[in-house]
Design a protein around this motif. Structure first.
Motif, PDB file in Angstrom:
ATOM      1  N   GLY A 407       0.964  -0.970  -0.065  1.00 56.55           N
ATOM      2  CA  GLY A 407       0.004   0.033   0.000  1.00 56.55           C
ATOM      3  C   GLY A 407       0.764   1.182  -0.118  1.00 56.55           C
ATOM      4  O   GLY A 407       0.659   2.316  -0.688  1.00 56.55           O
ATOM      5  N   LEU A 408       1.875   1.266   0.721  1.00 59.29           N
ATOM      6  CA  LEU A 408       2.734   2.323   0.761  1.00 59.29           C
ATOM      7  C   LEU A 408       3.733   2.451  -0.437  1.00 59.29           C
ATOM      8  O   LEU A 408       3.702   3.640  -1.063  1.00 59.29           O
ATOM      9  CB  LEU A 408       3.816   2.161   2.024  1.00 59.29           C
ATOM     10  N   ALA A 409       4.079   1.352  -1.229  1.00 55.03           N
ATOM     11  CA  ALA A 409       4.923   1.358  -2.444  1.00 55.03           C
ATOM     12  C   ALA A 409       3.823   1.934  -3.571  1.00 55.03           C
ATOM     13  O   ALA A 409       4.166   2.874  -4.263  1.00 55.03           O
ATOM     14  CB  ALA A 409       5.328   0.051  -2.730  1.00 55.03           C
ATOM     15  N   THR A 410       2.684   1.663  -3.520  1.00 53.53           N
ATOM     16  CA  THR A 410       1.798   1.805  -4.570  1.00 53.53           C
ATOM     17  C   THR A 410       1.200   3.368  -4.356  1.00 53.53           C
ATOM     18  O   THR A 410       0.851   4.029  -5.189  1.00 53.53           O
ATOM     19  CB  THR A 410       0.583   1.084  -4.684  1.00 53.53           C
ATOM     20  N   GLY A 411       1.223   3.736  -2.925  1.00 50.71           N
ATOM     21  CA  GLY A 411       0.899   5.043  -2.490  1.00 50.71           C
ATOM     22  C   GLY A 411       2.159   6.194  -3.174  1.00 50.71           C
ATOM     23  O   GLY A 411       1.597   7.118  -3.784  1.00 50.71           O
ATOM     24  N   LEU A 412       3.081   5.552  -3.108  1.00 50.67           N
ATOM     25  CA  LEU A 412       4.334   6.467  -3.687  1.00 50.67           C
ATOM     26  C   LEU A 412       4.097   6.623  -5.066  1.00 50.67           C
ATOM     27  O   LEU A 412       4.547   7.773  -5.769  1.00 50.67           O
ATOM     28  CB  LEU A 412       5.607   5.978  -3.087  1.00 50.67           C
ATOM     29  N   ALA A 413       4.009   5.546  -5.620  1.00 47.17           N
ATOM     30  CA  ALA A 413       3.621   5.350  -7.270  1.00 47.17           C
ATOM     31  C   ALA A 413       2.547   6.163  -7.789  1.00 47.17           C
ATOM     32  O   ALA A 413       2.909   6.886  -8.704  1.00 47.17           O
ATOM     33  CB  ALA A 413       3.703   3.928  -7.783  1.00 47.17           C
ATOM     34  N   THR A 414       1.727   6.054  -6.948  1.00 50.30           N
ATOM     35  CA  THR A 414       0.557   6.914  -7.521  1.00 50.30           C
ATOM     36  C   THR A 414       0.742   8.471  -7.298  1.00 50.30           C
ATOM     37  O   THR A 414       0.348   9.233  -8.078  1.00 50.30           O
ATOM     38  CB  THR A 414      -0.826   6.563  -6.527  1.00 50.30           C
ATOM     39  N   MET A 415       1.362   8.716  -6.141  1.00 55.07           N
ATOM     40  CA  MET A 415       1.694  10.107  -5.932  1.00 55.07           C
ATOM     41  C   MET A 415       2.582  10.639  -7.200  1.00 55.07           C
ATOM     42  O   MET A 415       2.493  11.796  -7.527  1.00 55.07           O
ATOM     43  CB  MET A 415       2.233  10.400  -4.606  1.00 55.07           C
ATOM     44  N   THR A 416       3.734   9.918  -7.404  1.00 50.66           N
ATOM     45  CA  THR A 416       4.299  10.307  -8.415  1.00 50.66           C
ATOM     46  C   THR A 416       3.674  10.607  -9.868  1.00 50.66           C
ATOM     47  O   THR A 416       3.829  11.363 -10.500  1.00 50.66           O
ATOM     48  CB  THR A 416       5.308   9.095  -8.768  1.00 50.66           C
ATOM     49  N   GLN A 417       2.735   9.510 -10.045  1.00 45.45           N
ATOM     50  CA  GLN A 417       1.958   9.728 -11.225  1.00 45.45           C
ATOM     51  C   GLN A 417       1.166  11.205 -11.253  1.00 45.45           C
ATOM     52  O   GLN A 417       1.211  12.004 -12.276  1.00 45.45           O
ATOM     53  CB  GLN A 417       1.079   8.517 -11.371  1.00 45.45           C
ATOM     54  N   GLN A 418       0.450  11.280 -10.151  1.00 41.78           N
ATOM     55  CA  GLN A 418      -0.405  12.425 -10.035  1.00 41.78           C
ATOM     56  C   GLN A 418       0.427  13.899 -10.145  1.00 41.78           C
ATOM     57  O   GLN A 418       0.173  14.953 -10.604  1.00 41.78           O
ATOM     58  CB  GLN A 418      -1.349  12.422  -9.043  1.00 41.78           C
ATOM     59  N   VAL A 419       1.454  13.750  -9.154  1.00 41.12           N
ATOM     60  CA  VAL A 419       2.216  15.191  -9.190  1.00 41.12           C
ATOM     61  C   VAL A 419       3.030  15.101 -10.674  1.00 41.12           C
ATOM     62  O   VAL A 419       2.989  16.571 -11.253  1.00 41.12           O
ATOM     63  CB  VAL A 419       3.261  14.819  -8.243  1.00 41.12           C
ATOM     64  N   GLY A 420       3.496  14.248 -11.534  1.00 47.17           N
ATOM     65  CA  GLY A 420       3.766  14.283 -12.708  1.00 47.17           C
ATOM     66  C   GLY A 420       2.859  14.880 -13.714  1.00 47.17           C
ATOM     67  O   GLY A 420       3.147  16.044 -14.442  1.00 47.17           O
ATOM     68  N   ILE A 421       1.635  14.336 -13.593  1.00 46.86           N
ATOM     69  CA  ILE A 421       0.522  15.096 -14.430  1.00 46.86           C
ATOM     70  C   ILE A 421       0.309  16.399 -14.119  1.00 46.86           C
ATOM     71  O   ILE A 421       0.169  17.262 -15.024  1.00 46.86           O
ATOM     72  CB  ILE A 421      -0.677  14.291 -14.325  1.00 46.86           C
ATOM     73  N   THR A 422       0.348  16.843 -12.786  1.00 48.39           N
ATOM     74  CA  THR A 422       0.041  18.392 -12.375  1.00 48.39           C
ATOM     75  C   THR A 422       1.123  19.118 -12.877  1.00 48.39           C
ATOM     76  O   THR A 422       0.918  20.240 -13.144  1.00 48.39           O
ATOM     77  CB  THR A 422      -0.187  18.251 -10.887  1.00 48.39           C
ATOM     78  N   MET A 423       2.602  18.675 -12.836  1.00 44.85           N
ATOM     79  CA  MET A 423       3.924  19.359 -12.867  1.00 44.85           C
ATOM     80  C   MET A 423       4.017  19.768 -14.466  1.00 44.85           C
ATOM     81  O   MET A 423       4.297  20.761 -15.031  1.00 44.85           O
ATOM     82  CB  MET A 423       4.754  18.804 -12.329  1.00 44.85           C
ATOM     83  N   GLY A 424       3.413  18.702 -15.333  1.00 38.22           N
ATOM     84  CA  GLY A 424       3.646  18.887 -16.659  1.00 38.22           C
ATOM     85  C   GLY A 424       3.181  20.256 -17.306  1.00 38.22           C
ATOM     86  O   GLY A 424       4.263  20.810 -18.147  1.00 38.22           O
ATOM     87  N   ILE A 425       1.921  20.533 -17.181  1.00 41.16           N
ATOM     88  CA  ILE A 425       1.543  21.426 -18.151  1.00 41.16           C
ATOM     89  C   ILE A 425       1.895  22.735 -17.619  1.00 41.16           C
ATOM     90  O   ILE A 425       2.324  23.743 -18.582  1.00 41.16           O
ATOM     91  CB  ILE A 425      -0.175  21.616 -17.852  1.00 41.16           C
ATOM     92  N   PRO A 426       2.061  23.011 -16.375  1.00 36.91           N
ATOM     93  CA  PRO A 426       2.694  24.607 -15.964  1.00 36.91           C
ATOM     94  C   PRO A 426       4.156  24.567 -16.659  1.00 36.91           C
ATOM     95  O   PRO A 426       4.412  25.804 -16.984  1.00 36.91           O
ATOM     96  CB  PRO A 426       2.804  24.459 -14.280  1.00 36.91           C
ATOM     97  N   VAL A 427       5.029  23.466 -16.400  1.00 35.83           N
ATOM     98  CA  VAL A 427       6.262  23.698 -17.036  1.00 35.83           C
ATOM     99  C   VAL A 427       6.255  23.775 -18.288  1.00 35.83           C
ATOM    100  O   VAL A 427       6.982  24.950 -18.911  1.00 35.83           O
ATOM    101  CB  VAL A 427       7.027  22.420 -16.416  1.00 35.83           C
TER     102      VAL A 427
END
Length: 485
Positions: A407-427
């Motif tokens: 659960g922790l590992a997939t939480g980290l992976a999901t956070m990575t996914q969602q932060v990446g999606i959010t970061m991309g467009i502003p950059v």
């Protein structure tokens, strides 16, 4: 086990099996259906934003908050809910999250004011933060480490990426044919079906010993992520040097730094330091961050190109991205096999090189309609490469960990996914703005898009180089797991 002596004998059997049981197939369909629906939610309103604004009286400058309110909640609370899933039971959190998602979608569909709509989007984001890591943890614990898990994660990655693309197409169709409200209502029957079937189909998993929730760590990481995502959103809106942008980014970085200090001192940390020291967790998530940042922001850049340079309608733009969706599904189907044959690191590098080459070719796009052929071919190839990276990332970031830490590992992976999606467009938006300045018109937009596409390709290639250099070769246990299934 010696690969030299066994590989010829085991290769045919690996192609034929191992096979999923009937129950595993049911679990896979249910969990992948839920993850696909969540991925659709990330993008289904993008094409419909102007219609939503007109229908509810949103000022044009504030339309982006329909997407941002969802992203803030989804990215900010994912790591916390990933740990909560380990504490209260993954099936319980998954089912409860899907129920909230269905109710929030119904609320969004009947909204009569901006405030109600934004409340619905925040609730959808919170539900996504609960469902995604819990669903992934249920998926990884339903399939032991090896070919079946790699296949399941490959399908999961393919459907999530395809869902992001399908959301643009579905949003355009529903808005044109019915109403933007159906972008919300379409979730309700799917959520109801998952909630009805999950109790009897899914077997719960949780740690044998239930640790206490690390409240200071949870507050620090959640606050840090919220401020980071908010700062990135403001950067795309007001620029990187605006006071609100800098304050949010610096405060977010400070809280994330405090989170690391808290975790080192906590008796039962939210993220144990030993996990953060694992090379596969750190650099696997770094590769995943780059993969999500670049591909989702490329969709934004190509949307600008198709609408502002070639003059496509929102619906035609969404349909053009259907080819990208086919590429991502293809890459997801191939991803598990590629990991089984070449290993995580080689799959990440191969996918990154393919995605970088495909993205780089888009620098050649021009102002005539004939360039659509290059765009379609490049997005298909780039989608395949991107999914190879994502499948490699998911397998890498969740391998070698016991079930109680999935659960922790997939939480980290999901956070990575969602932060990446959010970061991309502003950059990428900041790159476009820096290149175009005050200039307008198709030529100026094309110039800005080309510059951002070049930056995008360089980032992908850098991610592949980092994966090649910093991800170690699979250890004996990982190789044995893949061989044994």
């Amino acid at each position: 086990m010696s690969h030299t002596g066994t590989r010829p004998a085991t290769a045919p059997s690996r192609l034929a099996g191992p096979r999923m049981t009937g129950r595993q197939k049911l679990v896979l369909v249910l969990l992948l259906g839920a993850q696909f629906m969540i991925a659709v939610d990330f993008s289904i309103l993008n094409v419909a934003l102007p219609a939503v604004g007109q229908g509810l009286g949103f000022p044009l400058a504030h339309l982006q908050w329909i997407a941002t309110s969802f992203a803030l909640a989804a990215a900010g609370f994912t790591l916390l809910f990933g740990r909560v899933a380990d504490l209260v039971g993954r099936k319980r959190l998954f089912t409860g999250g899907m129920a909230v998602l269905g109710l929030a979608s119904a609320l969004g569909g009947i909204a009569t004011s901006p405030e109600v709509l934004l409340t619905a989007r925040v609730l959808q984001g919170l539900a996504t933060a609960a469902v995604t890591p819990a669903g992934l943890a249920l998926l990884t614990t339903a399939f032991r480490e090896g070919p079946l898990r790699e296949r399941a994660l490959g399908l999961n990655g393919a459907l999530m990426s395809a869902g992001f693309t399908a959301g643009a197409v579905l949003g355009g169709l529903l808005t044109d044919l019915l109403s933007w409200r159906w972008a919300f209502f379409v979730n309700v029957p799917v959520a109801a079906l998952v909630v009805a079937l999950a109790p009897s189909v899914i077997t719960d998993s949780r740690p044998a010993v239930r640790p206490k929730l690390d409240v200071p760590g949870a507050a620090a990481v959640t606050g840090g992520l919220l401020l980071l995502v908010y700062g990135l959103t403001r950067a795309g809106e007001s620029g990187w040097t605006a006071p609100a942008t800098l304050t949010s980014l610096l405060a977010g970085a400070a809280l994330l730094g405090a989170f690391l200090i808290v975790e080192k001192r906590s008796a039962e940390p939210l993220v144990p330091v030993r996990i953060l020291r694992r090379r596969n967790v750190i650099w696997g998530n770094a590769a995943g961050l780059i993969a999500f940042l670049t591909e989702t922001s490329l969709v934004f850049l190509l949307t600008l190109y198709l609408q502002e340079v070639l003059g496509y309608s929102p619906l035609a733009t969404g349909l053009a991205f259907g080819v990208l969706g086919v590429g991502t599904v293809t890459g997801g189907m191939l991803g598990g096999r590629a990991v089984g044959r070449f290993g995580n690191r080689r799959t990440l590098v191969l996918g990154g090189v393919v995605q970088a080459a495909a993205t780089l070719s888009l620098v050649a796009l021009g102002t005539s309609g004939g360039w659509i052929a290059l765009l379609l071919a490049a997005t298909f190839a780039g989608g395949v490469g991107n999914m190879l990276v994502i499948v490699g990332f998911m397998v890498t970031a969740t391998s070698g960990l016991p079930d109680e830490e999935q659960g922790l590992a997939t939480g980290l992976a999901t956070m990575t996914q969602q932060v990446g999606i959010t970061m991309g467009i502003p950059v990428m938006s900041a790159v476009v703005t820096a290149r175009t300045g005050a200039a307008t018109g198709p030529d100026a937009v094309l110039s800005g898009v080309s510059a951002a596409v070049l930056v995008n390709a360089v980032l992908v290639l850098a991610g592949a180089v980092l994966a090649r250099a910093l991800l170690g070769r699979p250890d004996a246990r990982s190789r044995a797991g893949r061989a044994g299934g």
